[in-house]
Design a protein around this motif. Structure first.
Motif, mmCIF file in Angstrom:
data_model
loop_
_atom_site.group_PDB
_atom_site.id
_atom_site.type_symbol
_atom_site.label_atom_id
_atom_site.label_comp_id
_atom_site.label_asym_id
_atom_site.label_seq_id
_atom_site.Cartn_x
_atom_site.Cartn_y
_atom_site.Cartn_z
ATOM 1 N N ALA A 40 21.667 28.719 52.193
ATOM 2 C CA ALA A 40 22.688 28.751 53.316
ATOM 3 C C ALA A 40 23.248 30.005 53.355
ATOM 4 O O ALA A 40 23.242 30.532 51.908
ATOM 5 C CB ALA A 40 23.836 28.175 53.760
ATOM 6 N N PRO A 41 23.487 30.875 54.317
ATOM 7 C CA PRO A 41 24.748 31.515 54.222
ATOM 8 C C PRO A 41 25.958 32.285 53.179
ATOM 9 O O PRO A 41 26.553 30.866 53.424
ATOM 10 C CB PRO A 41 25.213 32.234 55.531
ATOM 11 C CG PRO A 41 23.793 30.902 56.694
ATOM 12 C CD PRO A 41 23.291 30.391 55.755
ATOM 13 N N GLY A 42 25.768 32.822 52.331
ATOM 14 C CA GLY A 42 27.003 32.683 51.845
ATOM 15 C C GLY A 42 26.929 32.162 50.206
ATOM 16 O O GLY A 42 28.013 31.985 49.412
ATOM 17 N N LYS A 43 25.859 31.451 50.415
ATOM 18 C CA LYS A 43 25.848 30.214 48.923
ATOM 19 C C LYS A 43 24.396 30.473 48.259
ATOM 20 O O LYS A 43 23.972 31.233 48.518
ATOM 21 C CB LYS A 43 25.444 28.843 48.812
ATOM 22 C CG LYS A 43 26.546 28.478 50.218
ATOM 23 C CD LYS A 43 26.447 27.104 50.509
ATOM 24 C CE LYS A 43 27.919 26.385 51.248
ATOM 25 N NZ LYS A 43 27.665 25.059 51.309
ATOM 26 N N GLU A 44 24.318 30.506 47.076
ATOM 27 C CA GLU A 44 23.496 30.175 45.947
ATOM 28 C C GLU A 44 22.242 29.777 46.381
ATOM 29 O O GLU A 44 21.696 28.524 46.983
ATOM 30 C CB GLU A 44 23.721 30.077 44.526
ATOM 31 C CG GLU A 44 24.541 30.909 44.391
ATOM 32 C CD GLU A 44 24.934 31.161 42.506
ATOM 33 O OE1 GLU A 44 25.189 31.936 42.017
ATOM 34 O OE2 GLU A 44 24.271 29.836 41.811
ATOM 35 N N ARG A 45 20.783 29.808 46.266
ATOM 36 C CA ARG A 45 19.503 28.905 45.983
ATOM 37 C C ARG A 45 20.086 27.945 45.304
ATOM 38 O O ARG A 45 20.664 27.596 44.691
ATOM 39 C CB ARG A 45 18.219 30.726 45.495
ATOM 40 C CG ARG A 45 17.168 29.438 46.086
ATOM 41 C CD ARG A 45 15.962 30.253 45.971
ATOM 42 N NE ARG A 45 15.892 31.789 47.473
ATOM 43 C CZ ARG A 45 15.504 32.551 47.107
ATOM 44 N NH1 ARG A 45 14.120 32.539 46.399
ATOM 45 N NH2 ARG A 45 15.646 33.988 47.835
ATOM 46 N N SER A 63 20.814 15.358 47.024
ATOM 47 C CA SER A 63 21.343 15.822 48.432
ATOM 48 C C SER A 63 20.868 15.259 49.914
ATOM 49 O O SER A 63 20.893 15.086 50.764
ATOM 50 C CB SER A 63 22.229 17.090 48.499
ATOM 51 O OG SER A 63 20.989 17.909 48.349
ATOM 52 N N VAL A 64 18.941 16.064 48.765
ATOM 53 C CA VAL A 64 18.368 14.857 50.412
ATOM 54 C C VAL A 64 17.074 13.382 49.391
ATOM 55 O O VAL A 64 16.366 13.233 50.812
ATOM 56 C CB VAL A 64 17.170 16.164 50.367
ATOM 57 C CG1 VAL A 64 17.914 17.551 50.643
ATOM 58 C CG2 VAL A 64 16.055 16.613 49.261
ATOM 59 N N LYS A 65 17.928 13.449 48.735
ATOM 60 C CA LYS A 65 16.599 12.055 48.374
ATOM 61 C C LYS A 65 16.969 10.746 49.963
ATOM 62 O O LYS A 65 18.178 10.365 50.038
ATOM 63 C CB LYS A 65 17.538 11.181 47.150
ATOM 64 C CG LYS A 65 16.782 10.485 45.346
ATOM 65 C CD LYS A 65 17.221 10.595 44.673
ATOM 66 C CE LYS A 65 17.079 11.374 44.134
ATOM 67 N NZ LYS A 65 17.626 11.186 42.416
ATOM 68 N N PRO A 88 24.105 19.142 59.216
ATOM 69 C CA PRO A 88 23.800 20.256 59.834
ATOM 70 C C PRO A 88 23.884 21.274 58.095
ATOM 71 O O PRO A 88 23.674 21.958 58.664
ATOM 72 C CB PRO A 88 25.544 20.281 60.202
ATOM 73 C CG PRO A 88 25.739 19.216 61.140
ATOM 74 C CD PRO A 88 24.981 18.571 60.775
ATOM 75 N N GLU A 89 24.454 20.464 57.004
ATOM 76 C CA GLU A 89 24.771 21.245 55.551
ATOM 77 C C GLU A 89 23.224 21.759 55.540
ATOM 78 O O GLU A 89 22.766 21.861 54.031
ATOM 79 C CB GLU A 89 25.445 20.001 55.318
ATOM 80 C CG GLU A 89 24.951 18.859 55.105
ATOM 81 C CD GLU A 89 25.915 18.246 55.912
ATOM 82 O OE1 GLU A 89 26.591 18.364 57.315
ATOM 83 O OE2 GLU A 89 26.678 16.292 55.262
ATOM 84 N N ASP A 90 21.999 21.029 56.074
ATOM 85 C CA ASP A 90 20.877 20.919 55.850
ATOM 86 C C ASP A 90 20.219 22.445 56.012
ATOM 87 O O ASP A 90 19.102 22.843 56.215
ATOM 88 C CB ASP A 90 19.984 20.212 56.109
ATOM 89 C CG ASP A 90 19.833 19.141 55.180
ATOM 90 O OD1 ASP A 90 20.100 18.195 55.908
ATOM 91 O OD2 ASP A 90 20.451 18.948 54.320
ATOM 92 N N THR A 91 21.740 23.235 56.980
ATOM 93 C CA THR A 91 20.886 24.408 57.500
ATOM 94 C C THR A 91 20.409 25.399 56.325
ATOM 95 O O THR A 91 22.272 25.456 55.460
ATOM 96 C CB THR A 91 22.058 25.226 58.802
ATOM 97 O OG1 THR A 91 22.266 24.109 59.936
ATOM 98 C CG2 THR A 91 21.769 26.494 59.184
ATOM 99 N N ALA A 92 19.836 26.143 56.448
ATOM 100 C CA ALA A 92 19.698 27.609 55.104
ATOM 101 C C ALA A 92 17.795 27.685 55.276
ATOM 102 O O ALA A 92 17.618 27.573 56.589
ATOM 103 C CB ALA A 92 19.298 26.423 53.867
ATOM 104 N N VAL A 122 20.174 23.268 61.614
ATOM 105 C CA VAL A 122 20.733 22.201 61.839
ATOM 106 C C VAL A 122 22.251 21.935 63.050
ATOM 107 O O VAL A 122 23.098 22.105 62.939
ATOM 108 C CB VAL A 122 21.026 21.276 61.526
ATOM 109 C CG1 VAL A 122 20.556 20.044 62.033
ATOM 110 C CG2 VAL A 122 19.752 21.006 60.150
ATOM 111 N N SER A 123 22.313 21.317 64.075
ATOM 112 C CA SER A 123 23.583 21.678 64.878
ATOM 113 C C SER A 123 23.929 20.202 65.126
ATOM 114 O O SER A 123 23.812 19.546 65.469
ATOM 115 C CB SER A 123 22.737 22.195 66.695
ATOM 116 O OG SER A 123 22.361 21.677 66.950
ATOM 117 N N SER A 124 25.652 20.426 65.070
ATOM 118 C CA SER A 124 26.064 19.079 65.244
ATOM 119 C C SER A 124 26.230 18.534 66.627
ATOM 120 O O SER A 124 26.089 19.183 67.364
ATOM 121 C CB SER A 124 27.362 19.290 64.635
ATOM 122 O OG SER A 124 28.335 20.720 65.326
#
Length: 124
Positions: A40-45, A63-65, A88-92, A122-124
């Protein structure tokens, strides 16, 4: 040399589903493990999931299980990531990566082969 090409990303609403594909060329996935990572933008892989080529073993990030499923089609030399109940937090940008052997690693540094990535929004 393994070349990986991802596809299937896009813009969806929260709760929707997407299926990403990772097609390999140059050699088959046999004898390799293949993983999905995301950034995600600004985050680590971040590690998402990994599968051993024989399909016998999979390992998911917490987080995805229960929402994401990894699978592979030997005939098509392709690994898939089915993503349901997207948030939305899956956006990446989602990347597939591959490494020889059988170890189900969640460490991006251990993967020598990477695709170019596909954007999931993913939009909210």
């Amino acid at each position: 040399q393994v070349q990986l090409v991802e596809s299937g990303g896009g813009l969806v609403q929260a709760g929707d589903s997407l299926r990403l594909s990772c097609a390999a060329s140059g050699r088959t996935f046999s004898g390799y493990v293949t993983a999905w990572f995301r950034q995600a933008p600004g985050k680590e892989r971040e590690f998402v999931v990994v599968i051993r080529w024989n399909g016998a073993s999979r390992y998911y990030a917490d987080s995805v299980k229960g929402r994401f499923t990894i699978s592979r089609d030997i005939a098509k030399n392709t690994v898939y990531l089915q993503m349901n109940s997207l948030k939305p937090e899956d956006t990446a940008v989602y990347y597939c990566a591959s490494r020889p052997g059988v170890t189900l690693s969640d460490n991006a540094d251990e993967y020598p082969y990477w695709g170019q990535g596909t954007q999931v929004t993913v939009s909210s």
